[in-house]
Scaffold this active site. Sequence first.
Site, PDB file in Angstrom:
ATOM      1  CG  ASP A 115      30.233  12.283 -45.968  1.00  0.00           C
ATOM      2  OD1 ASP A 115      30.837  12.533 -46.986  1.00  0.00           O
ATOM      3  OD2 ASP A 115      29.155  11.972 -46.064  1.00  0.00           O
ATOM      4  CG  HIS A 140      29.494   9.795 -48.812  1.00  0.00           C
ATOM      5  ND1 HIS A 140      29.063  10.605 -48.367  1.00  0.00           N
ATOM      6  CD2 HIS A 140      29.424   9.229 -50.234  1.00  0.00           C
ATOM      7  CE1 HIS A 140      28.121  11.116 -49.440  1.00  0.00           C
ATOM      8  NE2 HIS A 140      28.399  10.232 -50.441  1.00  0.00           N
ATOM      9  CB  SER A 176      25.829   9.641 -52.185  1.00  0.00           C
ATOM     10  OG  SER A 176      26.410  10.673 -52.861  1.00  0.00           O
TER      11      SER A 176
END
Length: 247
Positions: free
Chosen positions: A196, A224, A70
Amino acid sequence: MTRPIVLLHGWGLSAAVWTPLRARLDPATPIHAPDLPGHGNAAPAGTTLASWAEALLPAIPDGSIVVGWSLGAQLALYLAVHAAAKIDRLVLIGASPRFVQADDWPAALPTATLDEFRHHFDLDPAATQRRFVALQSLGDAARREVSATLGAALTPADAAHHTALANGLRLLAESDLRTLASRVPQPVRLLHGSEDKLMPVAAAEWLADALPQGRLSVFRQTGHAPFVSRPADCATLIESFAQENFR
């Protein structure tokens, strides 16, 4: 020689989020898992992606495999270009070069959605973090386990951390690393969940095409945080990638 692995977590969390993956990696492998600036026990480090990346450099041994998730994946991309000599290869999990949509970039969150997150974070940071965790676990077959693991690894949005966390949201809103992708010299393995909801798989597909040495693996029924819901699979892919000969 065993390459050291450096784990860079995402926004609002701490290095504790890597516990499921670390338990599956070879214990003989040197593992470094620093907190991002202003997260966990780490001091803040300025207001730019560059200053955050520079603060992480002491935690990255030469010749490392950097695994970024991320926001950590965006920092890994930046470091791959600007500190290329230190990094042997990259693993990017739940990655996107741009977190919010643009006219030429639909594979992202609407700008208004992230603006709303930032506004609510200022008003009720703890509730906003809980909402962010829920969004990260959406679509995952192990949704409850993912939510619990992420929730336990949150950096508290208290007075000591609030400014840095708010700045991290701003970095997610403003960073656009698309022009860096073609300059990444290292081999890159991308791991992404098909469900995601934060960083659509289309963003990872774009990266796999744009990176000179990019390859994508997509986990079905996964959100995610595949390294939480699929830690054994992620560890296997990371370790096999570490052993590949790219010379």
